[in-house]
Design a protein around this motif. Structure first.
Motif, mmCIF file in Angstrom:
data_model
loop_
_atom_site.group_PDB
_atom_site.id
_atom_site.type_symbol
_atom_site.label_atom_id
_atom_site.label_comp_id
_atom_site.label_asym_id
_atom_site.label_seq_id
_atom_site.Cartn_x
_atom_site.Cartn_y
_atom_site.Cartn_z
ATOM 1 N N GLY A 15 0.619 -1.351 0.018
ATOM 2 C CA GLY A 15 -0.025 -0.069 -0.107
ATOM 3 C C GLY A 15 0.897 1.312 -0.034
ATOM 4 O O GLY A 15 0.315 2.395 -0.097
ATOM 5 N N GLY A 16 2.162 1.216 -0.095
ATOM 6 C CA GLY A 16 2.753 2.369 0.077
ATOM 7 C C GLY A 16 3.034 3.031 1.337
ATOM 8 O O GLY A 16 2.070 2.983 2.305
ATOM 9 N N THR A 28 1.895 5.765 1.153
ATOM 10 C CA THR A 28 0.731 6.481 1.281
ATOM 11 C C THR A 28 -0.630 5.917 2.147
ATOM 12 O O THR A 28 -1.300 6.628 2.692
ATOM 13 N N PHE A 65 -0.297 6.991 5.629
ATOM 14 C CA PHE A 65 -0.913 8.133 6.052
ATOM 15 C C PHE A 65 -2.234 7.994 6.603
ATOM 16 O O PHE A 65 -2.432 8.905 7.505
ATOM 17 N N THR A 75 8.197 14.513 8.175
ATOM 18 C CA THR A 75 8.825 14.018 7.058
ATOM 19 C C THR A 75 10.224 14.203 7.013
ATOM 20 O O THR A 75 10.897 15.096 6.755
ATOM 21 N N ASN A 111 12.553 13.488 5.041
ATOM 22 C CA ASN A 111 13.245 13.941 3.572
ATOM 23 C C ASN A 111 11.945 14.082 2.592
ATOM 24 O O ASN A 111 11.530 13.355 2.292
ATOM 25 N N THR A 149 11.101 14.368 -0.822
ATOM 26 C CA THR A 149 11.690 13.941 -1.695
ATOM 27 C C THR A 149 11.503 15.073 -3.057
ATOM 28 O O THR A 149 12.447 15.010 -4.025
ATOM 29 N N ASP A 171 8.065 9.776 8.428
ATOM 30 C CA ASP A 171 8.055 9.288 7.164
ATOM 31 C C ASP A 171 9.530 9.374 6.488
ATOM 32 O O ASP A 171 10.052 10.268 6.444
ATOM 33 N N SER A 183 10.548 7.577 3.910
ATOM 34 C CA SER A 183 10.710 6.850 2.506
ATOM 35 C C SER A 183 11.954 7.202 1.793
ATOM 36 O O SER A 183 12.178 6.128 1.073
ATOM 37 N N SER A 184 12.277 8.241 1.755
ATOM 38 C CA SER A 184 13.422 8.477 0.900
ATOM 39 C C SER A 184 14.869 8.811 1.550
ATOM 40 O O SER A 184 15.686 9.258 0.818
ATOM 41 N N GLY A 215 8.185 3.548 2.209
ATOM 42 C CA GLY A 215 7.910 2.826 0.895
ATOM 43 C C GLY A 215 9.396 2.360 0.277
ATOM 44 O O GLY A 215 10.159 3.065 0.532
ATOM 45 N N GLN A 247 10.496 1.869 -2.659
ATOM 46 C CA GLN A 247 11.111 1.951 -3.968
ATOM 47 C C GLN A 247 12.189 3.125 -4.136
ATOM 48 O O GLN A 247 12.781 3.487 -5.213
ATOM 49 N N LYS A 248 12.432 3.794 -3.009
ATOM 50 C CA LYS A 248 13.292 4.970 -3.178
ATOM 51 C C LYS A 248 14.921 4.384 -2.729
ATOM 52 O O LYS A 248 15.864 4.444 -3.455
HETATM 53 C C1 LIG Z 1 7.448 8.371 -2.422
HETATM 54 C C2 LIG Z 1 7.093 8.947 -1.110
HETATM 55 C C3 LIG Z 1 5.775 8.652 -0.506
HETATM 56 C C4 LIG Z 1 4.813 7.867 -1.388
HETATM 57 O O1 LIG Z 1 4.999 6.697 -1.463
HETATM 58 P P1 LIG Z 1 4.105 5.627 -2.117
HETATM 59 O O2 LIG Z 1 4.857 4.352 -1.869
HETATM 60 O O3 LIG Z 1 4.007 6.004 -3.830
HETATM 61 O O4 LIG Z 1 2.909 5.686 -1.563
HETATM 62 C C5 LIG Z 1 5.660 9.329 0.695
HETATM 63 N N1 LIG Z 1 6.491 9.832 1.317
HETATM 64 C C6 LIG Z 1 7.686 10.147 0.908
HETATM 65 C C7 LIG Z 1 8.695 11.027 1.584
HETATM 66 C C8 LIG Z 1 7.889 9.818 -0.386
HETATM 67 O O5 LIG Z 1 9.355 9.955 -0.924
#
Ligand SMILES: *Cc1c(COP(=O)(O)O)cnc(C)c1O
Length: 361
Positions: A74-75, A77, A80, A148, A150, A152, A172, A174-175, A193, A195-196
């Motif tokens: 679900g990422g 996102t 959130f 957050t 970072n 992105t 968060d 994620s990045s 997430g 993928q970063k």
């Molecule tokens: C890419 C990103 C998201 C969203 O990630 P998804 O996997 O597309 O839901 C949320 N927060 C940050 C900081 C991101 O870089």
């Protein structure tokens, strides 16, 4: 075969060593005659892959024993929403720090669940800095504080950990997760997430302190309750098995290359190399306050945006791809996560210098 120098913000470049190993193991993982993609998630082969991935992640981040590591989908996102659903713990408000596009999305998704107090913001200067601790108007009654680490898109990073007293700190990452050592004990929950800076899209990692699990809103949807995933070792339903496998290979790669302290050193070197060039240039510009610049995502503009297309075309001809800035801000963005070698950043700076000599005035 030639590999591009890939500056994608996400899904982003992965270490070539990892991809080669995955290619070798594609048809027959460790002599079992199956691809990891074809295995039962409940079989002993995949269980061993998932357990090793978790153990290696725990080692890399020195995750304390009273934290659960969840491999979800679900990422970021979906987090959130899962964060307010699970962490309000009967309270009615949460504190959020607004630093850019991703923080704004987190805030928007939390609003239906609680009173969101935006306790600090950098909106006054177009989200170009990380609001200092002294500006945070923390509420004692908040269920948690969210920020957050970072941004992105904006290229703003916190290079310090906020102090929020007894209220759980939620982040968060994620990045920028795995880009440097982190003191996990300072957080109630960290999410990212994959993928970063971890692996393929489809996997989301949540690191959450034990005592915050099992206190979701009354009768939460089963799949949105951290307890469901914690009680079932992230195998309540079929997890994203192949993404977990690749993430596991990335963790092993990080360990082989000196762990997160070594990554941090490399990432500082890479980021400095690029920012130093931008700062002495009259042609390229980065809008972020110097102390808060991201070491992962470096947005920059050209003196004349009419030259953007030509810049991108020339970059592509030199094997450099995905430099186009986010649609919301324009310009360029170089994402230089763990998998980007210093040579990639040097190639970019060489090209920028050449371009500036040709087009600058
Ligand atoms: C890419 C990103 C998201 C969203 O990630 P998804 O996997 O597309 O839901 C949320 N927060 C940050 C900081 C991101 O870089």
């Amino acid at each position: 075969m030639s590999r591009a120098i890939n500056f994608s913000a996400g899904p982003a470049a992965l270490p070539a060593e990892v991809l080669s190993q995955a290619a070798e193991e594609m048809l027959d993982w460790h002599g079992c005659g199956q691809s990891v993609m074809e295995m039962s998630h409940r079989g002993k082969e995949f269980i061993s892959i998932a357990e090793a991935a978790e153990a290696d992640l725990r080692e890399l981040l020195a995750i304390p024993a009273n934290y659960k590591v969840l491999f979800l989908q679900g990422g970021a996102t979906l987090q959130f929403e899962m964060i307010p659903i699970n962490l309000l713990c009967g309270k009615t408000s949460a504190d959020y720090v607004s630093t850019g596009e991703w923080a704004k999305k987190a805030i928007k998704e939390a609003r239906p669940f609680c009173d969101v107090n935006v306790i600090a913001s950098s909106e006054d200067k177009n989200f170009s800095y990380a609001p200092g601790q002294s500006t945070w108007k923390l509420n004692k009654k908040a269920a948690y504080v969210h920020y957050t680490a970072n941004e992105t898109i904006g290229g703003v990073e916190f290079h310090w950990v906020p102090e929020v007293g007894d209220v759980p700190l939620v982040c968060d990452m994620s990045s920028n997760i795995l880009s440097k050592p982190v003191d996990v004990a300072k957080y109630g929950l960290i999410y990212a997430g994959a993928q970063k800076n971890i692996g393929p899209a489809g996997l989301t990692i949540v690191i959450v302190r034990d005592d915050l699990i099992g206190k979701a809103v009354p009768t939460p949807p089963t799949m949105l309750d951290y307890k469901t995933h914690a009680d079932n070792d992230s195998m309540f339903n079929t997890p994203p098995t192949y993404a977990i496998y690749i993430a596991g290979l990335v963790f092993k790669w990080l360990k082989r290359h000196g762990g997160l302290a070594a990554m941090q050193k490399k990432n500082i070197e890479k980021a400095n190399f690029l920012y130093n060039y931008i700062d002495q240039s009259k042609f390229f510009h980065n809008p972020v306050r110097v102390t808060d610049r991201s070491r992962m995502n470096v947005p920059f503009t050209l003196q004349d945006e009419a030259l953007d297309e030509e810049f991108l075309k020339g970059a592509k001809a030199r094997g450099m791809v995905q430099l186009k800035g986010h649609r919301s801000v324009g310009g360029m963005r170089a994402s230089i996560y763990n998998a980007m070698p210093i040579e990639g950043v040097q190639a970019l700076v060489d090209y920028m210098r050449e371009f500036e000599i040709k087009h600058g005035n």
